[in-house]
Design a protein around this motif. Sequence first.
Motif, PDB file in Angstrom:
ATOM      1  N   PHE A  52      11.593  12.974  -1.541  1.00 20.79           N
ATOM      2  CA  PHE A  52      10.397  11.689  -1.811  1.00 20.79           C
ATOM      3  C   PHE A  52      10.493  10.032  -2.080  1.00 20.79           C
ATOM      4  N   GLU A  53      11.848   9.803  -2.186  1.00 19.32           N
ATOM      5  CA  GLU A  53      11.937   8.478  -2.013  1.00 19.32           C
ATOM      6  C   GLU A  53      11.875   8.011  -0.768  1.00 19.32           C
ATOM      7  N   GLN A  54      12.066   8.305   0.177  1.00 16.26           N
ATOM      8  CA  GLN A  54      12.036   8.130   1.827  1.00 16.26           C
ATOM      9  C   GLN A  54      11.130   8.993   2.157  1.00 16.26           C
ATOM     10  N   GLU A  55       9.951   9.262   1.401  1.00 16.32           N
ATOM     11  CA  GLU A  55       8.249   9.817   1.525  1.00 16.32           C
ATOM     12  C   GLU A  55       7.670   8.207   1.708  1.00 16.32           C
ATOM     13  N   ALA A  56       8.327   7.658   0.262  1.00 14.41           N
ATOM     14  CA  ALA A  56       7.441   6.322  -0.445  1.00 14.41           C
ATOM     15  C   ALA A  56       8.178   5.232   0.658  1.00 14.41           C
ATOM     16  N   GLU A  57       9.566   5.264   1.484  1.00 15.67           N
ATOM     17  CA  GLU A  57       9.658   4.301   2.453  1.00 15.67           C
ATOM     18  C   GLU A  57       8.991   4.694   3.449  1.00 15.67           C
TER      19      GLU A  57
END
Length: 167
Positions: free
Chosen positions: A53-58
Amino acid sequence: EEAHNFESDAKARLLTKSAQVWLEIGETEQAAEALAAAMSIEAVSGEVLAAVFEQEAELRKASGRDVEALAFLERALVLVPGDLSLRFDAAYLSSALGLSELAIFHYDVYHKAAEYPANALNNLGVEFGVLGLKGLADRYYRMAADGGSSLAAGNLAFSAIEAGQHT
């Protein structure tokens, strides 16, 4: 089942790292494909899913889709509420989107858990100032300045000048 979970986590981590690399070289379509594959893996731990999810945010931020990015940060924080880096990122992005109340929530949680909370305290001052709560803004600037933030000391001085208290 633990072996399956370990294997699933390893695959999802690898795909997430691949997405990060793709994003770093500007290949957003490949990054999106890698993240979609990571999210399709079953039996992934909450910690690994939070990293996805964090990488999706990026990826969303890189595409100028900041509201969606914030939604993914919030989803990650549900899974790993003690992750202070994610917490600060969510606070900062909330602030950038004009969501001061949400930014205050995240900065407040962050500053209570962080070893060096001066930046979060200063940013709480900024958010309270945005909301027109000068007394609270100055209180948090002072706490941040006392914690070593020169930026907060400058904000406090500027606040005094604005109020006509040339000190």
